[in-house]
Design a protein around this motif. Structure first.
Motif, short mmCIF file in Angstrom:
data_model
loop_
_atom_site.label_atom_id
_atom_site.label_comp_id
_atom_site.label_asym_id
_atom_site.label_seq_id
_atom_site.Cartn_x
_atom_site.Cartn_y
_atom_site.Cartn_z
N CYS A 31 79.89 66.32 44.13
CA CYS A 31 79.44 64.85 43.70
C CYS A 31 79.77 64.67 42.41
CB CYS A 31 77.77 65.11 44.06
SG CYS A 31 77.19 63.60 43.43
N LYS A 32 80.17 63.69 42.04
CA LYS A 32 80.59 63.43 40.61
C LYS A 32 79.42 63.21 39.85
CE LYS A 32 81.50 58.46 41.56
NZ LYS A 32 82.64 57.31 41.55
N TYR A 33 78.26 62.91 40.39
CA TYR A 33 76.92 62.72 39.68
C TYR A 33 76.34 63.93 39.21
CZ TYR A 33 78.02 58.03 41.37
OH TYR A 33 78.55 56.77 41.46
N CYS A 34 76.24 64.75 40.11
CA CYS A 34 75.23 66.07 40.03
C CYS A 34 76.05 67.41 40.18
CB CYS A 34 74.23 66.06 40.84
SG CYS A 34 74.44 66.31 42.59
N CYS A 49 71.37 61.42 45.88
CA CYS A 49 71.61 62.17 44.69
C CYS A 49 70.47 62.21 43.67
CB CYS A 49 72.79 61.86 44.24
SG CYS A 49 73.35 62.66 42.68
N ARG A 51 70.80 62.79 40.59
CA ARG A 51 71.24 62.14 39.26
C ARG A 51 72.27 60.93 39.53
NH1 ARG A 51 72.91 67.90 36.72
NH2 ARG A 51 70.87 68.70 36.38
N HIS A 52 71.89 59.94 40.58
CA HIS A 52 72.44 58.94 40.69
C HIS A 52 72.35 58.04 39.55
CE1 HIS A 52 74.02 55.11 42.57
NE2 HIS A 52 74.72 56.18 43.61
N PRO A 53 73.46 57.05 39.34
CA PRO A 53 73.40 56.17 38.06
C PRO A 53 72.17 55.36 38.25
CG PRO A 53 75.53 56.34 38.59
CD PRO A 53 74.74 57.21 39.69
N HIS A 61 75.15 60.86 47.21
CA HIS A 61 76.14 61.51 46.49
C HIS A 61 77.64 60.70 46.47
CE1 HIS A 61 73.83 65.08 45.64
NE2 HIS A 61 73.21 64.92 46.94
N SER A 62 78.37 61.14 45.71
CA SER A 62 79.59 60.38 45.74
C SER A 62 80.77 61.50 45.33
CB SER A 62 79.55 59.15 44.81
OG SER A 62 80.96 58.61 44.92
#
Length: 65
Positions: A31-34, A49, A51-53, A61-62
């Motif tokens: 995941c690019k966020y967390c 997620c 920690r999503h923006p 998640h992304s």
């Protein structure tokens, strides 16, 4: 895939189409966020997620490319 409407589209349910994943096939996806790792993109994107923006658990998640 891109012809079908996406139930989790940022503009709202079925307000946009799916997008293609432009990365290569991998043995795991992060995941690019967390930074959480998954064995498949599908198992990653069904989970929310922390920690999503948009805020804690306000988005999926992304995958990092």
């Amino acid at each position: 895939m891109t012809l079908n409407k996406c139930a989790r589209h940022p503009n709202g349910t079925n307000k946009g189409s799916h997008e293609l994943y432009e990365g290569s096939e991998k043995s795991h996806y992060e995941c690019k966020y967390c930074g959480t790792k998954y064995n498949s993109i599908s198992s990653m994107t069904v989970n929310r997620c922390a920690r999503h923006p948009k805020g804690m658990n306000k988005g999926q998640h992304s995958p990092a490319l």
